[in-house]
Motif scaffolding. Structure first.
Motif, PDB file in Angstrom:
ATOM      1  N   THR A  17      15.818 -16.255  20.508  1.00  0.00           N
ATOM      2  CA  THR A  17      15.800 -15.162  21.493  1.00  0.00           C
ATOM      3  C   THR A  17      16.431 -13.906  20.900  1.00  0.00           C
ATOM      4  O   THR A  17      15.921 -12.792  21.074  1.00  0.00           O
ATOM      5  CB  THR A  17      16.551 -15.577  22.771  1.00  0.00           C
ATOM      6  N   ARG A  20      14.007 -12.311  18.666  1.00  0.00           N
ATOM      7  CA  ARG A  20      12.956 -11.592  19.393  1.00  0.00           C
ATOM      8  C   ARG A  20      13.439 -10.207  19.825  1.00  0.00           C
ATOM      9  O   ARG A  20      12.680  -9.238  19.788  1.00  0.00           O
ATOM     10  CB  ARG A  20      12.495 -12.408  20.594  1.00  0.00           C
ATOM     11  N   SER A  25      10.330  -7.771  20.467  1.00  0.00           N
ATOM     12  CA  SER A  25       9.290  -8.581  21.094  1.00  0.00           C
ATOM     13  C   SER A  25       9.240  -8.295  22.599  1.00  0.00           C
ATOM     14  O   SER A  25      10.265  -8.148  23.249  1.00  0.00           O
ATOM     15  CB  SER A  25       9.579 -10.068  20.871  1.00  0.00           C
ATOM     16  N   HIS A  27       8.388 -10.371  24.749  1.00  0.00           N
ATOM     17  CA  HIS A  27       8.608 -11.639  25.447  1.00  0.00           C
ATOM     18  C   HIS A  27      10.097 -11.914  25.674  1.00  0.00           C
ATOM     19  O   HIS A  27      10.594 -13.025  25.459  1.00  0.00           O
ATOM     20  CB  HIS A  27       7.967 -12.785  24.658  1.00  0.00           C
TER      21      HIS A  27
END
Length: 322
Positions: A17, A20, A25, A27
């Protein structure tokens, strides 16, 4: 200084995470992103750029190749750097001084994945040598290459030069000298073609002895006027390769006590700040727009996006020298 593991532990999220968030990202929720970024700031976390590049498969860097730096080149570069930065890309400048081997280092860096793409402003290597590197990444050029594998954002100089010629002829000038740049360049060939076709259109003489090449800067413009003053017949107008040449022509014309524009009309090219300051008639060359289009041509490969190019055109800027 913290590490990625520490950021994950402090935030309560996984390393994936945190990665990301580092890679922007989509997401990741807004709340999670804000919490992780806040911890990074508190702990003075500095991302490892090499690791990010490996995870993305990109360096997020674009190389710019130029023979040297001048006002015109810097204007293009500044615009390109600005739009590249908007999309998260940094730029590296390769100043070659005309050395072919130095220039090839940029292409080798593309091959070795040290940069994701290349922008050619001015290049001296043979086109076939340059195109052999296209398989390693996207290459775009401001210099007119006339090669299908290397798209160019350069505009056809014929159009801008024709605007200037039409303006001079409309004002009654018929003996027009040309201060060209590199004699072998496509731009010079286009300008020469415009001169010959426009002069023929109006049944005016094409005076080839008034073709001057390798005229690049202020001192060249000054010398050109001194050369012309010594001739039995003189032109009544000079079309310059750029605004710096026009500045030199204007400066020396005044020293020679010529009345500008009565004795000698002067037109520059590019519409630089100098031309505005000194009141020089010029052709506006939309450099910033061409720089933006250069990045947009790289966008399909770098960003996976097809982006529409800006429509651009030349414009005559009339001032006191015509």
């Amino acid at each position: 200084m913290s590490t990625l593991d520490e950021i994950a532990k402090l935030s309560g999220f996984s390393k994936a995470t945190v990665s990301r968030v580092l890679n922007d990202s989509p997401h990741v929720s807004k709340e999670t992103r804000e919490k992780i970024l806040a911890i990074m700031k508190e702990t003075d976390y500095v991302p490892n750029r090499n690791a990010i590049s490996l995870s993305k498969g990109q360096t997020q860097q674009i190389g710019m190749i130029t023979l040297d730096l001048n006002e015109l080149i810097l204007c293009f570069m500044n615009s390109f750097v600005e739009i590249s930065g908007r999309y998260g890309y940094q730029t590296i400048i390769y100043t070659t001084g005309g050395d072919k081997q130095k220039e090839l280092q940029a292409f080798e860096d593309l091959k070795q994945k040290r940069v994701d793409a290349l922008l050619i402003l001015t290049a001296v290597n043979d086109k076939n040598v340059i195109t052999s590197y296209c398989k390693y990444g996207p290459i775009v050029s401001w210099q007119r290459m006339d090669h299908p594998e290397i798209p160019s954002v350069a505009m056809n100089q014929y159009d801008g030069y024709a605007l200037a010629l039409e303006h001079l002829i409309e004002r009654g000038y018929t003996r027009i000298a040309n201060a060209f740049g590199r004699p072998s360049s496509i731009n010079t060939q286009s300008r020469r073609l415009a001169y010959e076709q426009i002069m023929t259109k109006y049944n005016l003489p094409i005076v080839e002895k008034w073709y001057y090449s390798t005229i690049y800067g202020i001192r060249d413009g000054e010398q050109l006027v001194r050369t012309l003053i010594g001739q039995p017949d003189q032109p009544d107008a000079i079309l310059c390769s750029n605004d710096l040449v026009a500045v030199g022509v204007l400066s020396e014309a005044r020293r020679q006590q010529l009345d500008v524009p009565c004795d000698l009309a002067i037109i520059g090219y590019d519409n630089s700040e100098l031309s505005q300051t000194l009141g020089i008639t010029t052709v506006r060359n939309p450099i910033a727009g061409q720089a933006e289009n250069a990045f947009l041509l790289l966008a399909p490969t770098l960003l996976g996006l097809d982006m529409e190019l800006q429509p651009l055109s030349f414009q005559l800027i009339e001032r006191e020298t015509t």
